[in-house]
Design a protein around this motif. Structure first.
Motif, PDB file in Angstrom:
ATOM      1  N   ALA A   1       0.608  -1.270   0.041  1.00 15.89           N
ATOM      2  CA  ALA A   1      -0.041   0.000   0.084  1.00 15.89           C
ATOM      3  C   ALA A   1       0.970   1.291  -0.103  1.00 15.89           C
ATOM      4  CB  ALA A   1      -0.717   0.234   1.093  1.00 15.89           C
ATOM      5  N   ARG A   2       1.751   1.142   0.789  1.00 14.41           N
ATOM      6  CA  ARG A   2       2.860   2.365   0.715  1.00 14.41           C
ATOM      7  C   ARG A   2       3.478   2.526  -0.512  1.00 14.41           C
ATOM      8  NH1 ARG A   2       3.411   4.425   6.150  1.00 14.41           N
ATOM      9  NH2 ARG A   2       5.017   5.726   5.297  1.00 14.41           N
ATOM     10  N   SER A   3       3.917   1.465  -1.227  1.00 13.97           N
ATOM     11  CA  SER A   3       4.649   1.725  -2.559  1.00 13.97           C
ATOM     12  C   SER A   3       3.489   1.981  -3.426  1.00 13.97           C
ATOM     13  CB  SER A   3       5.175   0.311  -2.829  1.00 13.97           C
ATOM     14  OG  SER A   3       5.769  -0.256  -1.935  1.00 13.97           O
ATOM     15  N   LEU A   4       2.397   1.709  -3.514  1.00 14.18           N
ATOM     16  CA  LEU A   4       1.375   2.264  -4.134  1.00 14.18           C
ATOM     17  C   LEU A   4       0.962   3.704  -4.097  1.00 14.18           C
ATOM     18  CD1 LEU A   4      -1.245  -0.603  -4.008  1.00 14.18           C
ATOM     19  CD2 LEU A   4      -0.517  -0.010  -6.172  1.00 14.18           C
ATOM     20  N   ILE A   5       1.077   4.265  -3.190  1.00 12.33           N
ATOM     21  CA  ILE A   5       0.961   5.501  -2.709  1.00 12.33           C
ATOM     22  C   ILE A   5       2.243   6.572  -3.511  1.00 12.33           C
ATOM     23  CG2 ILE A   5       0.474   7.553  -0.958  1.00 12.33           C
ATOM     24  CD1 ILE A   5      -1.667   5.433  -1.151  1.00 12.33           C
ATOM     25  N   GLU A   6       3.240   5.799  -3.086  1.00 17.63           N
ATOM     26  CA  GLU A   6       4.674   6.338  -3.538  1.00 17.63           C
ATOM     27  C   GLU A   6       4.600   6.584  -4.978  1.00 17.63           C
ATOM     28  OE1 GLU A   6       7.640   4.344  -2.021  1.00 17.63           O
ATOM     29  OE2 GLU A   6       9.017   6.073  -1.942  1.00 17.63           O
ATOM     30  N   ALA A   7       3.959   5.466  -5.645  1.00 19.46           N
ATOM     31  CA  ALA A   7       4.101   5.425  -7.072  1.00 19.46           C
ATOM     32  C   ALA A   7       2.991   6.194  -7.766  1.00 19.46           C
ATOM     33  CB  ALA A   7       3.849   3.862  -7.613  1.00 19.46           C
ATOM     34  N   GLY A   8       2.150   6.924  -6.918  1.00 21.08           N
ATOM     35  CA  GLY A   8       1.027   7.750  -7.485  1.00 21.08           C
ATOM     36  C   GLY A   8      -0.442   7.441  -7.469  1.00 21.08           C
ATOM     37  N   THR A   9      -0.755   6.303  -6.528  1.00 18.82           N
ATOM     38  CA  THR A   9      -1.958   5.856  -6.368  1.00 18.82           C
ATOM     39  C   THR A   9      -2.900   6.792  -5.718  1.00 18.82           C
ATOM     40  OG1 THR A   9      -1.499   3.532  -6.908  1.00 18.82           O
ATOM     41  CG2 THR A   9      -3.537   4.096  -5.756  1.00 18.82           C
ATOM     42  N   ARG A  10      -3.902   7.411  -6.122  1.00 14.07           N
ATOM     43  CA  ARG A  10      -4.610   8.664  -5.403  1.00 14.07           C
ATOM     44  C   ARG A  10      -5.657   7.890  -4.617  1.00 14.07           C
ATOM     45  NH1 ARG A  10      -1.794  13.092  -5.354  1.00 14.07           N
ATOM     46  NH2 ARG A  10      -3.854  14.127  -4.602  1.00 14.07           N
TER      47      ARG A  10
ATOM     48  N   GLU B   1      -1.561   8.402   8.130  1.00 11.71           N
ATOM     49  CA  GLU B   1      -1.263   9.443   8.962  1.00 11.71           C
ATOM     50  C   GLU B   1       0.182   9.877   8.179  1.00 11.71           C
ATOM     51  OE1 GLU B   1      -1.015   8.725  12.933  1.00 11.71           O
ATOM     52  OE2 GLU B   1      -2.817  10.113  13.324  1.00 11.71           O
ATOM     53  N   HIS B   2       0.901   9.097   7.683  1.00 16.51           N
ATOM     54  CA  HIS B   2       2.307   9.242   7.404  1.00 16.51           C
ATOM     55  C   HIS B   2       2.784   8.619   5.978  1.00 16.51           C
ATOM     56  CE1 HIS B   2       2.827  10.828  11.245  1.00 16.51           C
ATOM     57  NE2 HIS B   2       2.638   9.477  11.873  1.00 16.51           N
ATOM     58  N   PRO B   3       1.810   8.901   4.880  1.00 18.28           N
ATOM     59  CA  PRO B   3       1.959   8.490   3.708  1.00 18.28           C
ATOM     60  C   PRO B   3       3.203   8.955   2.873  1.00 18.28           C
ATOM     61  CG  PRO B   3       0.414  10.281   3.407  1.00 18.28           C
ATOM     62  CD  PRO B   3       0.809  10.094   4.981  1.00 18.28           C
ATOM     63  N   PRO B   4       3.768   8.217   2.090  1.00 11.12           N
ATOM     64  CA  PRO B   4       4.989   8.578   1.419  1.00 11.12           C
ATOM     65  C   PRO B   4       4.843   9.595   0.241  1.00 11.12           C
ATOM     66  CG  PRO B   4       4.429   6.240   0.796  1.00 11.12           C
ATOM     67  CD  PRO B   4       3.411   6.637   1.783  1.00 11.12           C
ATOM     68  N   ALA B   5       3.452   9.726  -0.032  1.00 15.37           N
ATOM     69  CA  ALA B   5       3.273  10.660  -0.971  1.00 15.37           C
ATOM     70  C   ALA B   5       1.725  10.971  -0.505  1.00 15.37           C
ATOM     71  CB  ALA B   5       3.451  10.410  -2.493  1.00 15.37           C
ATOM     72  N   SER B   6       1.281  12.337  -1.314  1.00 22.86           N
ATOM     73  CA  SER B   6       0.186  12.768  -1.140  1.00 22.86           C
ATOM     74  C   SER B   6      -1.151  11.861  -1.979  1.00 22.86           C
ATOM     75  CB  SER B   6      -0.243  14.130  -1.489  1.00 22.86           C
ATOM     76  OG  SER B   6       0.051  14.399  -3.020  1.00 22.86           O
ATOM     77  N   TYR B   7      -2.235  11.874  -1.337  1.00 20.93           N
ATOM     78  CA  TYR B   7      -3.249  10.881  -1.906  1.00 20.93           C
ATOM     79  C   TYR B   7      -4.734  11.758  -1.868  1.00 20.93           C
ATOM     80  CZ  TYR B   7      -4.317   9.616   2.962  1.00 20.93           C
ATOM     81  OH  TYR B   7      -4.652   9.543   4.329  1.00 20.93           O
ATOM     82  N   ASP B   8      -5.747  11.143  -2.356  1.00 22.51           N
ATOM     83  CA  ASP B   8      -7.121  11.706  -2.280  1.00 22.51           C
ATOM     84  C   ASP B   8      -7.618  11.102  -1.193  1.00 22.51           C
ATOM     85  OD1 ASP B   8      -6.561  13.530  -4.455  1.00 22.51           O
ATOM     86  OD2 ASP B   8      -7.533  11.892  -5.968  1.00 22.51           O
ATOM     87  N   LYS B   9      -7.820   9.714  -1.337  1.00 25.17           N
ATOM     88  CA  LYS B   9      -8.631   8.990  -0.127  1.00 25.17           C
ATOM     89  C   LYS B   9      -7.925   7.591   0.023  1.00 25.17           C
ATOM     90  CE  LYS B   9     -12.259  11.784  -1.020  1.00 25.17           C
ATOM     91  NZ  LYS B   9     -12.581  12.497  -2.389  1.00 25.17           N
ATOM     92  N   ILE B  10      -8.032   7.222   1.179  1.00 30.35           N
ATOM     93  CA  ILE B  10      -7.641   5.859   1.467  1.00 30.35           C
ATOM     94  C   ILE B  10      -8.833   5.302   2.420  1.00 30.35           C
ATOM     95  CG2 ILE B  10      -5.847   4.414   2.568  1.00 30.35           C
ATOM     96  CD1 ILE B  10      -3.603   6.360   1.948  1.00 30.35           C
ATOM     97  N   ILE B  11      -9.178   4.116   2.155  1.00 27.09           N
ATOM     98  CA  ILE B  11      -9.985   3.518   3.126  1.00 27.09           C
ATOM     99  C   ILE B  11      -9.330   2.097   3.549  1.00 27.09           C
ATOM    100  CG2 ILE B  11     -12.221   2.122   3.120  1.00 27.09           C
ATOM    101  CD1 ILE B  11     -13.001   4.261   0.962  1.00 27.09           C
ATOM    102  N   ALA B  12      -9.274   1.945   4.909  1.00 31.92           N
ATOM    103  CA  ALA B  12      -8.687   1.068   5.501  1.00 31.92           C
ATOM    104  C   ALA B  12      -9.500   0.406   6.446  1.00 31.92           C
ATOM    105  CB  ALA B  12      -7.208   1.304   6.060  1.00 31.92           C
TER     106      ALA B  12
END
Ligand SMILES: Nc1ncnc2c1ncn2[C@@H]1O[C@H](COP(=O)(O)OP(=O)(O)OP(=O)(O)O)[C@@H](O)[C@H]1O
Ligand SMILES: [Mg+2]
Length: 334
Positions: A112-121, A151-162
């Motif tokens: 999940a962290r890698s996805l955010i880092e790679a631009g998943t919004r 709370e501490h994503p490696p890049a910005s995102y729009d929405k995360i549901i966990a």
């Protein structure tokens, strides 16, 4: 929304009802979440069915979706980034045992962290029934891992549901000691929703009212009754064995258990903590039911009190059949 098809004993049924619960998914999809959500409820009440429908809805709403259920070896992986999708799929394909499934569950946090880092919004992470495979004692730390993504994503995102789901009352205690998540309860199905499921079963079935009184709207109990050819006695006896309601157990607690059969709130006010803990551990009761305010429940809350179904204000038997199992064991005692 495309309604998912679900396995139900030897049948395939359509997902029905749970309108309020679907609204929660829509709400999260539009707002995102500040904290991971831990969903709990009686075993077999329909958590996984709802979450699978939720995963489908989130996909339709443009989310990347990771849904895994190690207990049922079920998964949906819809990820835009091919490399990461393949990485997770390979881990899932290799997962056969508790240990290897545990590895999948832990890897989801890194992926999940890698996805955010790679631009998943927009990302939905749904881990269903995962605490048993990673160890209930690690449930809280896992939830903290999910919180870390929000709370501490490696890049910005729009929405995360966990979301994590569990029927292990014990894991709740562990999670609840920290403030790393929101917990939300879900109950068995409402009478009208349950009727829609009942109607999908082939004819030559007992009267709906009788099934309702036995199951209290729990779809797994309906499934078991159907599977057994409606042999209620067999389902009760199986449960006595599965839950290890042994003669020692019933003998030790017989007086208290008789009271709790009459009124589950007896366990709230008067019973020894040791007994209550054992009943929670065996997943026979749900302890600490929140106020019956629609806002606190994922779907329709249970009634305020329903002695016939074994529902008290603070404590409830998971289903009337769970209570029947205790009754049966007590009777054998005499
Ligand atoms: N809303 C629904 N519509 C149709 N079938 C349902 C629905 N909810 C549950 N079922 C069926 O009832 C059975 C039990 O549901 P499910 O496995 O979702 O319960 P659960 O709460 O996840 O159980 P557990 O506590 O064991 O994880 C399954 O066969 C499922 O397909
Ligand atoms: Mg489940």
């Amino acid at each position: 929304m495309n309604r998912v098809k679900l396995r139900f004993a030897n049948l395939e049924v359509n997902f029905v009802d749970r309108e309020q619960a679907i609204k929660w998914i829509e709400y999260w999809a539009s707002r995102g979440m500040a904290l991971p959500h831990v969903i709990y409820g009686p075993e077999g009440c329909g958590k996984s069915a709802w979450l699978r429908q939720g995963a489908e809805l989130l996909r339709e709403l443009g989310f990347d979706v990771i849904y895994v259920n190690p207990i049922e070896s079920a998964f949906t992986v819809e990820l835009g980034i091919e490399d990461l999708r393949n990485k997770l799929m390979n881990l899932i394909r290799e997962a056969t045992s508790q240990t290897t499934w545990g590895r999948v569950i832990w890897s989801i946090i890194d992926i999940a962290r890698s996805l955010i880092e790679a631009g998943t919004r927009k990302l939905a992470i749904i881990v269903d029934d995962a605490f048993q495979v990673i160890g209930i004692d690690k449930a809280a730390i896992y939830v903290k891992g999910l919180l870390g993504i929000l709370e501490h994503p490696p890049a910005s995102y729009d929405k995360i549901i966990a979301i994590a789901a569990t029927s292990e009352g014990v894991s709740l205690g562990e999670i609840g000691r920290h403030s790393w998540s929101d917990t939300a309860p879900i109950w068995n199905m409402s009478k009208e929703g349950f009727r829609q499921l009942y109607e999908q079963l082939p004819e030559l079935k007992p009267d709906f009212e009788e099934i309702w009184r036995l199951t209290g709207g729990n779809p797994r109990m309906l499934e078991r009754l159907y599977e057994s050819g409606w042999m209620v006695d067999k389902v009760i006896n199986d449960l006595v064995r599965e839950k290890m309601i042994t003669p020692n157990f019933t003998r030790k607690w017989s007086n208290h258990l008789r009271e709790a059969i009459e009124d589950p709130d007896y366990l709230w006010y008067n019973a020894p903590e040791e007994l209550t803990n054992e009943l929670i551990e065996k997943n026979l009761i749900i302890y600490f039911l929140p106020e019956r305010d629609q806002r606190f429940w994922v779907d329709q809350p249970p009634p305020e009190q329903d002695p016939e179904l074994g529902i008290g204000k603070h404590v409830a038997w998971q289903t009337p059949i769970h209570r029947e199992a205790i009754k049966r064991a007590l009777k054998e005692e005499n």
